[in-house]
Design an enzyme around this catalytic site. Structure first.
Site, PDB file in Angstrom:
ATOM      1  N   ASP A   1      70.248  28.867   0.012  1.00  0.00           N
ATOM      2  CA  ASP A   1      71.251  29.455  -0.085  1.00  0.00           C
ATOM      3  C   ASP A   1      72.383  28.200  -0.107  1.00  0.00           C
ATOM      4  O   ASP A   1      71.888  26.947  -0.040  1.00  0.00           O
ATOM      5  CB  ASP A   1      71.153  29.978   1.566  1.00  0.00           C
ATOM      6  CG  ASP A   1      72.668  30.637   1.747  1.00  0.00           C
ATOM      7  OD1 ASP A   1      73.289  31.368   1.274  1.00  0.00           O
ATOM      8  OD2 ASP A   1      73.129  29.858   2.816  1.00  0.00           O
TER       9      ASP A   1
ATOM     10  N   ASP B   1      76.261  28.296   0.937  1.00  0.00           N
ATOM     11  CA  ASP B   1      77.311  27.925   2.208  1.00  0.00           C
ATOM     12  C   ASP B   1      76.410  27.914   3.458  1.00  0.00           C
ATOM     13  O   ASP B   1      75.595  28.901   4.027  1.00  0.00           O
ATOM     14  CB  ASP B   1      78.150  28.946   2.044  1.00  0.00           C
ATOM     15  CG  ASP B   1      79.251  28.746   1.175  1.00  0.00           C
ATOM     16  OD1 ASP B   1      79.927  27.951   1.319  1.00  0.00           O
ATOM     17  OD2 ASP B   1      79.409  29.566   0.210  1.00  0.00           O
TER      18      ASP B   1
END
Ligand SMILES: O=P(O)(O)OC[C@@H](O)[C@@H](O)[C@H](O)[C@@H](O)CO
Ligand SMILES: [Mg+2]
Length: 237
Positions: free
Chosen positions: A9, A11
């Site tokens: 991922d 953020d």
């Protein structure tokens, strides 16, 4: 042929803070409203697609200014640079699987890791569309209720990596609601301590290994690849 792949991922995982949360909290409808929206996503009454759309729609700041703001305010996870270098030295691909928008991800990777990171790290994400009058909106990657169904993107990559024969060890690193569609796809799931992905995994009985920074992730990956620890041992939570 690769023997391990890091899907991550972006953020709040590669970066220390979540850039879209930052924009929403400072330029959009604020943290309180955002938390309400994502409670709905976590309890299944609202789709991530709709929740994230509402959140970004509340940000009226021109997109180039948003890029500048995140560049000035978002930091890198303290262990990511070492992980990136280790991955380069050891032929371990890093694939960013994000629900964020590509231009923000590229700008942050280039600034925080270095321009070479954009060449070396694949990015699978949503896009952004900017009208001639400056209005902008997120363009979702697919039609799913996630906007970007991360499991589909991971599956496509796995096929590519396994075309040569042997299955590599797959790692996934994440922190939040945007990772729900990816949580079950890899051999070892790293979930960031205190964040929504941990709540979700506990509730759904999805095994995971809790981490604080990429320093923890890197040391666990090294242990697995050296045969010192098994994936099952690490997914005890
Ligand atoms: O999937 P990524 O790279 O975390 O990007 C998407 C994130 O900015 C986004 O999911 C954010 O966490 C919020 O909506 C949850 O409050
Ligand atoms: Mg995240």
């Amino acid at each position: 042929m690769v023997n391990a792949v890091i899907f991550t991922d972006f953020d709040g995982t590669v970066t220390w803070q979540d850039s879209n949360d930052f924009l929403t909290d400072t330029k959009g409808f604020g943290k309180e409203e955002r938390s309400k929206v994502f409670e709905g996503v976590l309890d299944g009454t609202k789709s991530f697609r709709d929740g994230f759309w509402d959140m970004l729609e509340s940000v009226k700041t021109p997109f180039p200014e948003c890029v500048k703001l995140v560049e000035e305010n978002i930091q890198l996870d303290p262990g990511f640079k070492d992980t990136f270098e280790w991955a380069q030295e050891n032929g371990v691909p890093i694939v960013v699987i994000s629900s964020g928008m590509r231009p923000l991800i590229k700008a942050l990777l280039a600034r925080l890791v270095g321009p070479e990171a954009i060449e070396k790290i694949d990015i699978v994400s949503n896009e952004v569309e900017i009208d001639s009058d400056g209005q902008w909106r997120i363009v979702y990657k697919d039609d799913s209720s996630f906007g970007h169904d991360k499991s589909k993107s991971i599956t496509a990559y796995k096929k590519q990596f396994e075309a040569a024969g042997k299955k590599p060890t797959y790692f996934y690193c994440g922190d939040g609601v945007s990772d729900l569609s990816a949580a079950k796809e890899c051999d070892l799931l790293f979930a960031k301590r205190g964040k929504d992905l941990v709540t979700y995994c506990k509730r759904e009985h999805v095994p995971f290994h809790e981490f604080d920074t990429f320093e923890d992730i890197l040391s666990s990956m090294k242990d697995v690849l050296a045969g010192k620890k098994t994936v099952t041992e690490l997914m005890q939570n």
